[in-house]
Design a protein around this motif. Sequence first.
Motif, PDB file in Angstrom:
ATOM      1  N   VAL A  15       0.843  -1.194   0.000  1.00  0.00           N
ATOM      2  CA  VAL A  15       0.000   0.000   0.000  1.00  0.00           C
ATOM      3  C   VAL A  15       0.879   1.246   0.000  1.00  0.00           C
ATOM      4  CG1 VAL A  15      -1.673   1.350   1.329  1.00  0.00           C
ATOM      5  CG2 VAL A  15      -1.936  -1.134   1.144  1.00  0.00           C
ATOM      6  N   THR A  16       0.579   2.181  -0.891  1.00  0.00           N
ATOM      7  CA  THR A  16       1.229   3.484  -0.885  1.00  0.00           C
ATOM      8  C   THR A  16       0.232   4.513  -0.373  1.00  0.00           C
ATOM      9  OG1 THR A  16       0.620   4.004  -3.178  1.00  0.00           O
ATOM     10  CG2 THR A  16       2.709   2.861  -2.830  1.00  0.00           C
ATOM     11  N   LEU A  24       6.758   6.124  -6.925  1.00  0.00           N
ATOM     12  CA  LEU A  24       6.796   5.024  -5.957  1.00  0.00           C
ATOM     13  C   LEU A  24       5.919   3.872  -6.417  1.00  0.00           C
ATOM     14  CD1 LEU A  24       7.614   3.811  -3.239  1.00  0.00           C
ATOM     15  CD2 LEU A  24       5.710   5.073  -2.194  1.00  0.00           C
ATOM     16  N   ASP A  25       4.702   4.167  -6.862  1.00  0.00           N
ATOM     17  CA  ASP A  25       3.790   3.124  -7.323  1.00  0.00           C
ATOM     18  C   ASP A  25       4.376   2.380  -8.525  1.00  0.00           C
ATOM     19  OD1 ASP A  25       0.855   3.994  -5.953  1.00  0.00           O
ATOM     20  OD2 ASP A  25       2.287   5.609  -6.242  1.00  0.00           O
ATOM     21  N   SER A  26       4.972   3.136  -9.442  1.00  0.00           N
ATOM     22  CA  SER A  26       5.541   2.520 -10.656  1.00  0.00           C
ATOM     23  C   SER A  26       6.704   1.598 -10.305  1.00  0.00           C
ATOM     24  CB  SER A  26       6.010   3.613 -11.619  1.00  0.00           C
ATOM     25  OG  SER A  26       4.941   4.436 -12.018  1.00  0.00           O
ATOM     26  N   LEU A  27       7.572   2.033  -9.394  1.00  0.00           N
ATOM     27  CA  LEU A  27       8.717   1.217  -9.000  1.00  0.00           C
ATOM     28  C   LEU A  27       8.269  -0.071  -8.312  1.00  0.00           C
ATOM     29  CD1 LEU A  27      11.090   3.992  -7.619  1.00  0.00           C
ATOM     30  CD2 LEU A  27      11.435   2.657  -9.705  1.00  0.00           C
ATOM     31  N   LEU A  28       7.278   0.028  -7.454  1.00  0.00           N
ATOM     32  CA  LEU A  28       6.783  -1.157  -6.751  1.00  0.00           C
ATOM     33  C   LEU A  28       6.129  -2.143  -7.711  1.00  0.00           C
ATOM     34  CD1 LEU A  28       5.276   0.571  -3.596  1.00  0.00           C
ATOM     35  CD2 LEU A  28       7.373  -0.788  -3.706  1.00  0.00           C
ATOM     36  N   ALA A  29       5.347  -1.613  -8.653  1.00  0.00           N
ATOM     37  CA  ALA A  29       4.710  -2.493  -9.632  1.00  0.00           C
ATOM     38  C   ALA A  29       5.754  -3.183 -10.503  1.00  0.00           C
ATOM     39  CB  ALA A  29       3.737  -1.693 -10.499  1.00  0.00           C
ATOM     40  N   GLY A  31       8.616  -3.985  -9.605  1.00  0.00           N
ATOM     41  CA  GLY A  31       9.280  -4.974  -8.771  1.00  0.00           C
ATOM     42  C   GLY A  31       8.435  -6.186  -8.458  1.00  0.00           C
ATOM     43  N   GLY A  32       7.239  -6.255  -9.028  1.00  0.00           N
ATOM     44  CA  GLY A  32       6.408  -7.439  -8.863  1.00  0.00           C
ATOM     45  C   GLY A  32       5.350  -7.357  -7.782  1.00  0.00           C
ATOM     46  N   ALA A  33       5.082  -6.167  -7.278  1.00  0.00           N
ATOM     47  CA  ALA A  33       4.081  -6.024  -6.220  1.00  0.00           C
ATOM     48  C   ALA A  33       2.708  -5.708  -6.795  1.00  0.00           C
ATOM     49  CB  ALA A  33       4.496  -4.916  -5.254  1.00  0.00           C
ATOM     50  N   ASP A  34       1.696  -6.107  -6.057  1.00  0.00           N
ATOM     51  CA  ASP A  34       0.319  -5.667  -6.298  1.00  0.00           C
ATOM     52  C   ASP A  34       0.167  -4.365  -5.521  1.00  0.00           C
ATOM     53  OD1 ASP A  34      -2.414  -5.301  -6.557  1.00  0.00           O
ATOM     54  OD2 ASP A  34      -2.924  -6.821  -5.060  1.00  0.00           O
ATOM     55  N   VAL A  35       0.186  -3.243  -6.215  1.00  0.00           N
ATOM     56  CA  VAL A  35       0.230  -1.933  -5.569  1.00  0.00           C
ATOM     57  C   VAL A  35      -1.188  -1.384  -5.401  1.00  0.00           C
ATOM     58  CG1 VAL A  35       1.173   0.403  -5.644  1.00  0.00           C
ATOM     59  CG2 VAL A  35       2.472  -1.503  -6.616  1.00  0.00           C
ATOM     60  N   VAL A  36      -1.511  -1.009  -4.184  1.00  0.00           N
ATOM     61  CA  VAL A  36      -2.793  -0.375  -3.884  1.00  0.00           C
ATOM     62  C   VAL A  36      -2.506   1.023  -3.362  1.00  0.00           C
ATOM     63  CG1 VAL A  36      -4.924  -0.481  -2.557  1.00  0.00           C
ATOM     64  CG2 VAL A  36      -3.833  -2.600  -3.324  1.00  0.00           C
ATOM     65  N   HIS A  37      -3.000   2.026  -4.077  1.00  0.00           N
ATOM     66  CA  HIS A  37      -2.779   3.407  -3.654  1.00  0.00           C
ATOM     67  C   HIS A  37      -3.952   3.864  -2.793  1.00  0.00           C
ATOM     68  CE1 HIS A  37      -3.043   7.892  -4.279  1.00  0.00           C
ATOM     69  NE2 HIS A  37      -1.858   7.739  -3.760  1.00  0.00           N
ATOM     70  N   VAL A  38      -3.644   4.249  -1.569  1.00  0.00           N
ATOM     71  CA  VAL A  38      -4.661   4.753  -0.641  1.00  0.00           C
ATOM     72  C   VAL A  38      -4.158   6.097  -0.116  1.00  0.00           C
ATOM     73  CG1 VAL A  38      -5.979   4.341   1.463  1.00  0.00           C
ATOM     74  CG2 VAL A  38      -5.313   2.404   0.014  1.00  0.00           C
ATOM     75  N   ALA A 175      -2.945  -5.962   3.721  1.00  0.00           N
ATOM     76  CA  ALA A 175      -1.718  -5.761   2.943  1.00  0.00           C
ATOM     77  C   ALA A 175      -0.547  -6.496   3.582  1.00  0.00           C
ATOM     78  CB  ALA A 175      -1.399  -4.277   2.835  1.00  0.00           C
ATOM     79  N   ASP A 176       0.467  -6.726   2.781  1.00  0.00           N
ATOM     80  CA  ASP A 176       1.722  -7.273   3.295  1.00  0.00           C
ATOM     81  C   ASP A 176       2.622  -6.164   3.822  1.00  0.00           C
ATOM     82  OD1 ASP A 176       1.501 -10.214   2.449  1.00  0.00           O
ATOM     83  OD2 ASP A 176       1.074  -9.144   0.585  1.00  0.00           O
ATOM     84  N   VAL A 177       2.596  -5.005   3.135  1.00  0.00           N
ATOM     85  CA  VAL A 177       3.455  -3.879   3.503  1.00  0.00           C
ATOM     86  C   VAL A 177       2.664  -2.590   3.322  1.00  0.00           C
ATOM     87  CG1 VAL A 177       5.564  -2.576   2.934  1.00  0.00           C
ATOM     88  CG2 VAL A 177       5.570  -5.077   2.808  1.00  0.00           C
ATOM     89  N   ILE A 178       2.824  -1.646   4.245  1.00  0.00           N
ATOM     90  CA  ILE A 178       2.276  -0.298   4.099  1.00  0.00           C
ATOM     91  C   ILE A 178       3.439   0.678   4.157  1.00  0.00           C
ATOM     92  CG2 ILE A 178       0.762   1.475   5.052  1.00  0.00           C
ATOM     93  CD1 ILE A 178      -0.970  -0.674   6.223  1.00  0.00           C
ATOM     94  N   THR A 179       3.491   1.590   3.191  1.00  0.00           N
ATOM     95  CA  THR A 179       4.588   2.555   3.123  1.00  0.00           C
ATOM     96  C   THR A 179       4.124   3.931   3.577  1.00  0.00           C
ATOM     97  OG1 THR A 179       4.123   3.140   0.813  1.00  0.00           O
ATOM     98  CG2 THR A 179       5.630   1.298   1.208  1.00  0.00           C
ATOM     99  N   PHE A 180       5.007   4.629   4.243  1.00  0.00           N
ATOM    100  CA  PHE A 180       4.735   5.994   4.688  1.00  0.00           C
ATOM    101  C   PHE A 180       5.875   6.895   4.222  1.00  0.00           C
ATOM    102  CE2 PHE A 180       2.608   3.269   7.797  1.00  0.00           C
ATOM    103  CZ  PHE A 180       1.307   3.761   7.710  1.00  0.00           C
ATOM    104  N   ALA A 181       5.535   7.894   3.425  1.00  0.00           N
ATOM    105  CA  ALA A 181       6.538   8.810   2.888  1.00  0.00           C
ATOM    106  C   ALA A 181       6.556  10.145   3.617  1.00  0.00           C
ATOM    107  CB  ALA A 181       6.300   9.037   1.396  1.00  0.00           C
ATOM    108  N   SER A 182       5.743  10.281   4.658  1.00  0.00           N
ATOM    109  CA  SER A 182       5.733  11.522   5.437  1.00  0.00           C
ATOM    110  C   SER A 182       5.131  11.247   6.804  1.00  0.00           C
ATOM    111  CB  SER A 182       4.913  12.607   4.734  1.00  0.00           C
ATOM    112  OG  SER A 182       3.529  12.275   4.749  1.00  0.00           O
ATOM    113  N   GLY A 183       5.493  12.092   7.757  1.00  0.00           N
ATOM    114  CA  GLY A 183       4.900  11.995   9.072  1.00  0.00           C
ATOM    115  C   GLY A 183       3.414  12.284   9.056  1.00  0.00           C
TER     116      GLY A 183
END
Length: 245
Positions: A15-16, A24-29, A31-38, A175-183
């Motif tokens: 999850v982005t 970020l979404d493009s790089l993850l996709a 790399g083989g991930a199922d990317v969900v943008h929230v 999700a398997d992973v959730i990413t945070f790009a800001s506080g």
Amino acid sequence: MSAGSERARARPRIVTTRPERGRLDSLLAAGGADVVHVALIATERVAEPGDLTRALASADWVAVTSQNGAVIVTEALGGADHPRLAAVGDRTATVLARGGALVEVVPEPQTAADLVAAFPDPAPQTRVVVVQAEVTDGVLAAGLRRRGYVVDEIVGYRTIARKPTRNEIEACRTADVITFASGSAAAAWVSLDVRPVDPAPTTVAIGPSTARRAEQLGLLIDVVAAEHSVDGLARTALAAAGRQP
């Protein structure tokens, strides 16, 4: 579908949470991930263009802490003669450069503290305008003042929390992973009080300031990207999901 069968999927779900889809979404996709943008946050401008233009005109340096700030600064400069520019990271510098500006200082690693260290020793009364978000940890401005700079802080934009849909929240829970790009994104996530499935998703932060803000609010960050950039966040998230970046 049960949580167990969800986790059995072939492609890890990452999850982005940035305001918009992007690199970020493009790089993850890729790399083989199922990317969900929230999107957990949205941004809105605070500084008036004319006021910012006048402030920048009397500065020796302008320091920019994000891509959002870079967009605002580029528009305020309007391609005219401008102060010397410094950016917290490569992506922020790229946005500034689109307006034809030369960015002289970009630190490595890409943090506010390293940006402070990368500035040259100042002449007396050297003035820096720091364009930043409404909520900031203050590291950049305080550090520059300690270095001997005269610092003016300008709030260029603010972040506001966005309420995800029920389907988006469910995607985050499983999700398997959730990413945070800001506080701010981490704070918005905490405010939702989502109850993840067991095992909970791995949480990945783009850098130490984001992790610190998250943990102050009670959100444990499992992994902090070694390279504090979008590319570094993507590599770290893929590794956390069991994918070779």
